[in-house]
Design a protein around this motif. Structure first.
Motif, PDB file in Angstrom:
ATOM      1  N   LYS A   1       0.849  -1.209   0.000  1.00 45.45           N
ATOM      2  CA  LYS A   1       0.000   0.000   0.000  1.00 45.45           C
ATOM      3  C   LYS A   1       0.877   1.249   0.000  1.00 45.45           C
ATOM      4  CE  LYS A   1      -3.647  -2.028   2.725  1.00 45.45           C
ATOM      5  NZ  LYS A   1      -4.036  -2.079   4.122  1.00 45.45           N
TER       6      LYS A   1
ATOM      7  N   GLN B   1     -12.690   4.062  -7.139  1.00 48.17           N
ATOM      8  CA  GLN B   1     -11.649   3.026  -7.048  1.00 48.17           C
ATOM      9  C   GLN B   1     -10.907   3.083  -5.712  1.00 48.17           C
ATOM     10  OE1 GLN B   1      -9.320   4.144 -10.413  1.00 48.17           O
ATOM     11  NE2 GLN B   1     -11.061   3.863 -11.785  1.00 48.17           N
ATOM     12  N   ASP B   2     -11.305   4.019  -4.849  1.00 41.71           N
ATOM     13  CA  ASP B   2     -10.570   4.220  -3.616  1.00 41.71           C
ATOM     14  C   ASP B   2     -11.165   3.355  -2.494  1.00 41.71           C
ATOM     15  OD1 ASP B   2      -9.414   5.123  -1.313  1.00 41.71           O
ATOM     16  OD2 ASP B   2      -9.700   7.241  -1.707  1.00 41.71           O
ATOM     17  N   PRO B   3     -10.399   2.345  -2.000  1.00 38.32           N
ATOM     18  CA  PRO B   3     -10.952   1.479  -0.953  1.00 38.32           C
ATOM     19  C   PRO B   3     -11.324   2.253   0.319  1.00 38.32           C
ATOM     20  CG  PRO B   3      -8.620   0.977  -1.348  1.00 38.32           C
ATOM     21  CD  PRO B   3      -9.039   1.960  -2.389  1.00 38.32           C
ATOM     22  N   THR B   4     -10.586   3.330   0.623  1.00 36.73           N
ATOM     23  CA  THR B   4     -10.899   4.110   1.830  1.00 36.73           C
ATOM     24  C   THR B   4     -12.259   4.784   1.686  1.00 36.73           C
ATOM     25  OG1 THR B   4      -8.549   4.594   1.927  1.00 36.73           O
ATOM     26  CG2 THR B   4      -9.943   5.803   3.434  1.00 36.73           C
TER      27      THR B   4
ATOM     28  N   GLN C   1     -14.910   2.128   2.164  1.00 36.81           N
ATOM     29  CA  GLN C   1     -14.994   1.812   3.595  1.00 36.81           C
ATOM     30  C   GLN C   1     -15.759   2.921   4.326  1.00 36.81           C
ATOM     31  OE1 GLN C   1     -13.540  -0.833   5.448  1.00 36.81           O
ATOM     32  NE2 GLN C   1     -14.567   0.045   7.222  1.00 36.81           N
TER      33      GLN C   1
END
Lengths: 431, 312
Positions: free
Chosen positions: A415, B84-87, B90
């Motif tokens: 990451k 596309q941003d996992p944050t 979430q």
């Protein structure tokens, strides 16, 4: 129907009143960042409440040299402060002087055009022998200097002497001694090491310390974007960090950062890694050289080049300041020994002027250790890469602190590397 | 806007017939609809300057790459990055958890407390315990709960004192525990206002209807369910509407307890917006999150209120 409507009206009015009360309560006083002070005074904006008196003391010393004195303002939250500066620098309501950070953070501000060129004042300071010319890059953008160093903090491990005496140990000179000390401290029922991710930024501290003591050259390359987070030394650093966690040496990762001085003073935690700027708080809290000392963390593998992390805040001059010329002239004397000794004796940290020595015994001991070991000086993680990479990176390191397992090493580093790829690309595109 | 100033004939005659009511209109001089415009200007200017202009400028900013100093137009790139941003995803999930949690807990508990303390002896004093936390700011609430929830905090000390082992993972460190305990902390503070609103509703219920119900033999739950609750509908609509809006904009508690972390796992949209804008200084991306959040707040409030207010 009318009855229901009137109920709705009453409820609505009550809700409105309560909502209004809540939102008024939530309003806080705005920060006063604006305007130049009158007369022969320069305004300065900063984010360190503990520096406010010291700015005045340094300003008085500057005034005695015939320059302008300093009228400081303070924005207590670093996050709000950065926002205030970013917006006010573009207007003529900026303060004359601005406290900022060195390295990439300074470059970020300098390339926006918000700061005045201090190259001439820097050159004078170099000619006078007031500053180490090798540190110029850390205060420059595009070959020009945009900030004068405020202090030169060395990152050390502060240790509680009473705990060390009770346990019967001395500051370590090798990594093995560091480990055996921790074991002895833990056996005595004291937490050996302070580490938290609670304040956000604090999660990089141990990563930086371990990596720089493992491979200082790799650390520099990684910070400059010339090496990858997924490379072996970074993996090894996380493994060592995780191992220290597994042995139970650290405080809980959500312990309040503000409690650190108190926990250290009362001997609940034996060692805290921190810049020498933290020394001022320990002194203010009444700790003396009998209570605590500081040592440089030893290298992990024998034969590695010793290193120390350094950090310098900067004072910059706003390009749109109404008193820009006066501010530039005044900054020409910032590193003058008379100003610096008044300043550093107030903030209890090391001066960027090598001629200036403080009367603080802990700082003197740090300077002596640096002189004896001659460690290579590395720029702190916080200033050593583009700010969005650092701000995003500390989040991943915080996650690792919560789950410091072998399985979490590669996901964390991948990451970090993905973020590094995108942020370096953006940084270079904006050059 | 002018349409709203036209009063239906029925309502007008009602007021006109009251002593001291509106004067009868002078015959032969029809009031032009635009006569109301000057009176609307102050409100329009306020709403325009304080709400519409910032909103439009935020929408524009969301279409730019903006670091606080320089800005370039990039179209919808920020929005495609969001997806596309996992944050962000979430954070969306956490926002949904907050909304559901806030609907169930403060609203449900508020109703219960209001009903029980309304008819109970000494209820007004007991009620204070639930209502007082509402007088505290979100920041103060967060500081108190920080003392309780951190690994070295009061809760774990109490657990250890009672001879049990506190959870090794901590309350604020792992998802979903951290989000759930923060919803509970928020409930402690937010229940007060729902109690007050439900009490207003309860006290507006004509006692005759309850008496009539009792005479017909309804007691306890039956009386509550069939007589009291239906009459609380208007107030419930307001309480739920407020709770939805409040849960979508929750920020201070999360920021002070976890800063949305560790690693962004406890962020909600409001926190993501703040972090992207003021920490990362990615103003365009932060503005895109703000626009998404604004759309969700307005759409859910509109959909809910439109549906609910129809029948009132």
């Amino acid at each position: 129907m009318i009855g229901r409507k009137s109920v709705l009206k009453r409820v609505g009015a009550t809700a409105l009143a309560l909502g209004l009360a809540a939102s008024l309560g939530a309003c806080s006083q705005g920060s006063a960042s604006t305007s130049s002070a009158g007369g022969s005074t320069l305004t300065l904006n900063g984010d360190r409440a503990d520096f406010v008196d010291a700015y005045k003391v340094a300003g008085d010393a500057l005034a005695e040299l015939g320059d302008y004195s300093i009228d400081p303002r303070n924005v207590p939250s670093t996050e709000n402060y950065q926002q205030v500066i970013r917006s006010s620098l573009q207007t003529d309501s900026t303060t004359d002087l601005v406290k900022w950070w060195n390295g990439y953070r300074l470059q970020d501000l300098a390339r926006s055009g918000g700061l005045a060129d201090l190259s001439a004042e820097w050159d004078t300071a170099v000619d006078e022998g007031w500053v180490n010319p090798d540190t110029k890059d850390s205060f420059s953008y595009d070959g020009k200097v945009y900030g004068m160093p405020m202090y030169k903090s060395y990152w050390v491990i502060f240790y509680n002497k009473k705990v060390f005496n009770d346990v019967g140990i001395t500051p370590p000179t090798t990594w093995d001694e560091f480990l055996s000390n921790n074991e002895a401290i833990k056996a005595a029922g004291v937490t050996p090491l302070f580490g938290t991710q609670e304040a956000g930024w604090t999660s990089f501290i141990w990563f930086e310390e371990i990596l720089s003591k493992l491979d200082p050259d790799f650390y520099s390359k990684l910070m400059a974007g010339e090496a990858k987070y997924t490379d072996e030394p970074a993996q090894e650093a996380l493994r060592i960090w995780g191992d220290l966690y597994a042995k139970g040496y650290f405080t809980a990762p959500d312990i309040a950062w503000d409690n650190e001085p108190a926990l250290f003073q009362e001997g609940t935690v034996a060692q805290v890694p921190m810049g020498s700027w933290r020394n001022g708080i320990f002194v203010t809290n009444g700790m003396t050289e009998d209570d605590y000392g500081a040592y440089l963390l030893p290298v992990i593998k024998e034969g590695t080049q010793p290193s120390v992390i350094t950090e310098s805040g900067v004072i910059a001059v706003a390009a749109k300041s109404a008193k820009k010329d006066e501010a530039l002239k005044t900054m020409g004397n910032w590193l003058n020994p008379e100003v610096q000794s008044a300043w550093v004796n107030q903030i209890k940290d090391t001066s960027a002027n090598p001629e200036v020595v403080t009367d603080d015994p802990t700082l003197t001991s740090i300077s002596e250790q640096v002189a004896a070991e001659k460690p290579v000086e590395l720029v702190r993680f916080w200033e050593a890469s583009p700010p969005p990479l650092i701000e995003g990176g500390v989040q991943f390191l915080a996650s690792y602190m919560v789950d410091p397992s072998e399985d979490n090493i590669m996901p964390t580093l991948e990451k970090l590397q993905d973020l590094a790829d995108s942020e370096w690309a953006k940084w270079k595109a904006a050059e | 806007m002018t349409a709203t100033s036209v009063r239906p004939a029925g309502a007008g005659s009602e007021i006109a017939s009251r002593p001291g009511g509106r004067r009868p209109r002078v015959a032969g001089r029809p009031r032009p609809a635009f006569a109301a415009i000057p009176f609307l200007i102050p409100a329009l200017v306020l709403v325009g300057a304080l709400l519409l202009v910032p909103f439009v400028s935020t929408v524009y900013q969301s279409l730019t790459r903006d670091n606080g100093f320089t800005s370039t137009f990039i179209g919808f790139e920020n929005y495609s990055r969001l997806l596309q941003d996992p944050t962000f995803l979430q954070s969306l999930l956490n926002t949904v958890m907050w909304t559901v949690g806030t609907l169930i807990l403060p609203v449900g508990l508020g109703l219960l407390i209001a009903v029980f303390t309304n008819s109970m002896r000494g209820g007004r004093w007991l009620r204070l315990a639930f209502v007082l936390p509402y007088a505290m700011s979100g920041a103060a609430t967060a500081v108190i709960w920080g003392f309780i929830l951190r690994s070295d905090g009061a809760l774990n000390q109490a657990i250890a004192f009672l001879g049990f082992t506190p959870p090794a993972s901590g309350w604020l460190l792992e998802w979903p525990t951290n989000t759930l305990v923060m919803i509970l902390a928020n409930t402690w503070q937010a229940t007060g206002v729902t109690v007050i609103l439900f009490l207003v509703g309860l006290q507006s219920i004509p006692p005759e209807t309850v008496e009539a119900g009792s005479l017909d033999g309804a007691t306890g739950m039956r009386l509550f369910w069939h007589i009291v609750l239906p009459q609380l509908r208007p107030v419930t609509i307001v309480v739920i509407g407020m709770s939805i809006a409040n849960s979508l904009r929750v920020f201070d508690l999360i920021w002070l307890l976890t800063k949305g972390g560790p690693g962004g796992v406890s962020e909600t949209l409001a926190v993501t917006m703040y972090r992207q804008t003021f920490i990362i200084s990615d103003y365009g991306y932060g503005a895109a999150v703000a626009v998404v959040l604004a759309i969700i707040v307005v759409a859910s409030s509109y959909a809910y209120l439109r549906r609910q207010l129809k029948g009132v």
